[in-house]
Design an enzyme around this catalytic site. Sequence first.
Site, PDB file in Angstrom:
ATOM      1  CB  SER A 113      -0.948  -0.050   1.193  1.00 65.45           C
ATOM      2  OG  SER A 113      -1.848   1.009   1.105  1.00 65.45           O
ATOM      3  CG  HIS A 114       0.295   3.567   3.394  1.00 61.27           C
ATOM      4  ND1 HIS A 114      -0.578   2.516   3.517  1.00 61.27           N
ATOM      5  CD2 HIS A 114       0.842   3.744   4.608  1.00 61.27           C
ATOM      6  CE1 HIS A 114      -0.564   2.089   4.761  1.00 61.27           C
ATOM      7  NE2 HIS A 114       0.292   2.805   5.443  1.00 61.27           N
ATOM      8  CG  ASP A 277      -2.642   4.097  -1.589  1.00 59.56           C
ATOM      9  OD1 ASP A 277      -3.369   4.035  -2.602  1.00 59.56           O
ATOM     10  OD2 ASP A 277      -2.637   3.227  -0.707  1.00 59.56           O
ATOM     11  CG  ASP A 279      -2.826  -0.398  -2.623  1.00 55.36           C
ATOM     12  OD1 ASP A 279      -2.666   0.717  -2.096  1.00 55.36           O
ATOM     13  OD2 ASP A 279      -3.515  -1.295  -2.106  1.00 55.36           O
ATOM     14  CG  ASP A 281      -6.109   0.970  -1.171  1.00 48.52           C
ATOM     15  OD1 ASP A 281      -5.182   1.807  -1.029  1.00 48.52           O
ATOM     16  OD2 ASP A 281      -6.137  -0.127  -0.572  1.00 48.52           O
ATOM     17  NE  ARG A 282      -3.778   3.944   3.063  1.00 47.38           N
ATOM     18  CZ  ARG A 282      -3.259   4.072   4.268  1.00 47.38           C
ATOM     19  NH1 ARG A 282      -2.721   5.219   4.622  1.00 47.38           N
ATOM     20  NH2 ARG A 282      -3.253   3.073   5.115  1.00 47.38           N
ATOM     21  CD  GLU A 364      -7.359   6.813  10.476  1.00 50.45           C
ATOM     22  OE1 GLU A 364      -6.481   7.646  10.192  1.00 50.45           O
ATOM     23  OE2 GLU A 364      -7.158   5.588  10.452  1.00 50.45           O
ATOM     24  CE  LYS A 376      -7.452   2.061   2.099  1.00 51.07           C
ATOM     25  NZ  LYS A 376      -7.252   0.746   2.711  1.00 51.07           N
TER      26      LYS A 376
HETATM   27  C1  G16 Z   1      -5.033  -0.692   5.476  1.00 45.17           C
HETATM   28  C2  G16 Z   1      -6.451  -1.116   5.609  1.00 45.17           C
HETATM   29  C3  G16 Z   1      -7.283   0.044   6.083  1.00 45.17           C
HETATM   30  C4  G16 Z   1      -6.706   0.632   7.352  1.00 45.17           C
HETATM   31  C5  G16 Z   1      -5.264   1.001   7.119  1.00 45.17           C
HETATM   32  C6  G16 Z   1      -4.540   1.539   8.334  1.00 45.17           C
HETATM   33  O1  G16 Z   1      -4.947   0.263   4.465  1.00 45.17           O
HETATM   34  O2  G16 Z   1      -6.961  -1.580   4.383  1.00 45.17           O
HETATM   35  O3  G16 Z   1      -8.573  -0.416   6.267  1.00 45.17           O
HETATM   36  O4  G16 Z   1      -7.414   1.754   7.754  1.00 45.17           O
HETATM   37  O5  G16 Z   1      -4.569  -0.134   6.675  1.00 45.17           O
HETATM   38  O6  G16 Z   1      -4.232   0.541   9.178  1.00 45.17           O
HETATM   39  P1  G16 Z   1      -3.284   0.701  10.431  1.00 45.17           P
HETATM   40  O7  G16 Z   1      -3.786   1.911  11.177  1.00 45.17           O
HETATM   41  O8  G16 Z   1      -3.485  -0.578  11.151  1.00 45.17           O
HETATM   42  O9  G16 Z   1      -1.886   0.922   9.941  1.00 45.17           O
HETATM   43  P2  G16 Z   1      -3.940   0.104   3.284  1.00 45.17           P
HETATM   44  O10 G16 Z   1      -4.208   1.298   2.395  1.00 45.17           O
HETATM   45  O11 G16 Z   1      -2.598   0.150   3.955  1.00 45.17           O
HETATM   46  O12 G16 Z   1      -4.251  -1.215   2.672  1.00 45.17           O
END
Ligand code: G16
Length: 542
Positions: A113-114, A277, A279, A281-282, A364, A376
């Site tokens: 992801s990010h 981001d 991938d 989704d953000r 958030e 997302k």
């Molecule tokens: C993932 C999850 C999200 C979550 C985020 C933050 O996002 O898909 O639902 O809100 O992690 O998670 P944490 O606060 O546990 O780091 P992504 O975009 O990283 O796949």
Amino acid sequence: MTIKTISTTIFNDQKPGTSGLRKKTRTFMGPHYLENYVSATFTAIGGGAGKCFVLGGDGRFFNRPAIQTILKMAAAQGAARIIVGQGGLLSTPAASHLIRLNGADGGFILSASHNPGGIDADFGLKFNAANGGPASEALTARIHDATLAIKSYDIAEVDDINLDTVGQTRIGTMVIDVVDPVADYSDLMASLFDFDAIRALFAGGFTMRFDAMHAVTGPYAHAILEDTLGAAKGTVVNGVPSEDFGKGHPDPNPIWAKELMDLMMSEAAPDMGAASDGDGDRNMIVGKGTYITPSDSLAMLAANAHLVPAYKNGIAGIARSMPTSAAADRVAEALGIPCFETPTGWKFFGTLLDAGRVTICGEESAGTGSHHVREKDGLWAVLLWLNILAARGKSVAEIQADHWQRFGRNYYARHDYEAVESARADNMMAHLRAQLDSLPGQRFAGLNVTRADDFAYTDPVDGATSAAQGIRLFFEGGARAVFRLSGTGTEGATVRLYLEQFVKQSDYAAPVEQVLEAVRAAALEISDLPNLTGRSRPDVET
Ligand code: G16
């Protein structure tokens, strides 16, 4: 096709987190590491024989070799068909859509992801189920169990597959369809939004900058925003996916998308700024001179969604993750629809979306989405904003101002303390838990605690329960502080402190830090965070 059975030993650290397994890239590249996890996933879903899977990732370092390995392991399982994005690329929402569109049995999405990419950065792998959404808690638990029992895995001994040419190929009897990663997703977006209205907006001189952050959304944004909707060439910047995201941190927030933020706060700002981001989704939304927090974006999108074709008959309900501000709750109340508060993790929205109990969800952590996929979706959020701007004929700042006047404002910030020694972070959380019963009625930094708990959730659709999802501290006067440990980090523990203060007045000019100072001070005093973690200030404030 020869299938080889390879002996292996277990790894003790393959427990999936908030969103699949995320580790250092070199860990994933180590002997058997990826293979064990993939094999455990097949075991957990009852094998791959005769099944169809979607496969793709965000293009980060190790994406291509990992895809080759998964293809060969799927062939060894006897899978019938794999749909893989050209060049190994698929944004997470596009992968979710392809699973649903093709009635696939699930999908493997390669992304951290990010988190930054590169040989010395992060890699990740997650499995999405047949509804297109992240594996449920029950399934990730089965995957984890299987990682702890594995003794061997099977893999086909074949040459690498050409991922760069759209078309069909095979390993043994397994069909591999290399598909354009953008086409089906683009059609889906066209079916949801009033593309003519957005085209007219751009034709009328509306300007925008979309920062793809050298990540997977670049090709999608070029095709949809510039080629289809007529945004000026150059609207999309950093639009070519790179293995290390241009050495950046592909997290769309004011810190990591600083260049975009600086532009949007300057005289030269276009009408709207957006970023996505690693991938895809953000998302981040910025107006001229004003930033829209993800929690506010969720509330504003939900309040205006009826102006857009896909949601013209209204939305059934809203869901937000627990640390997300309560701005969306007020919108739901005004619309007379339910608002669900779920633990952090998109997977918790799946059952609600499948059951038709919610239409729009958000977090958030810069995620918003709807029932069109089960992830997302960054570009979807941008298009929804554009469609609303076109329908209302107002600026981003005006929509924000109208919203606050009508509903009040949830001032909000998140403070991240990164790579804290795990034992110290656990100790701080234990310290908080130990006080929960005695906190109500006590006063800290001038604020009275009204309620304190450790968030627990019972899924209203399938009854699944999840405990210990974060400490919530509520204060008199509409303030809330939440503490939880991130489930997506790859180094030590990341402590997240979420601060919120609801205000309803005629003027919202006060700076966020000033409004949140009391709840911040109270939260730090109650948690003893500086002392217990050894950190005097957060690494990132968003
Ligand atoms: C993932 C999850 C999200 C979550 C985020 C933050 O996002 O898909 O639902 O809100 O992690 O998670 P944490 O606060 O546990 O780091 P992504 O975009 O990283 O796949």
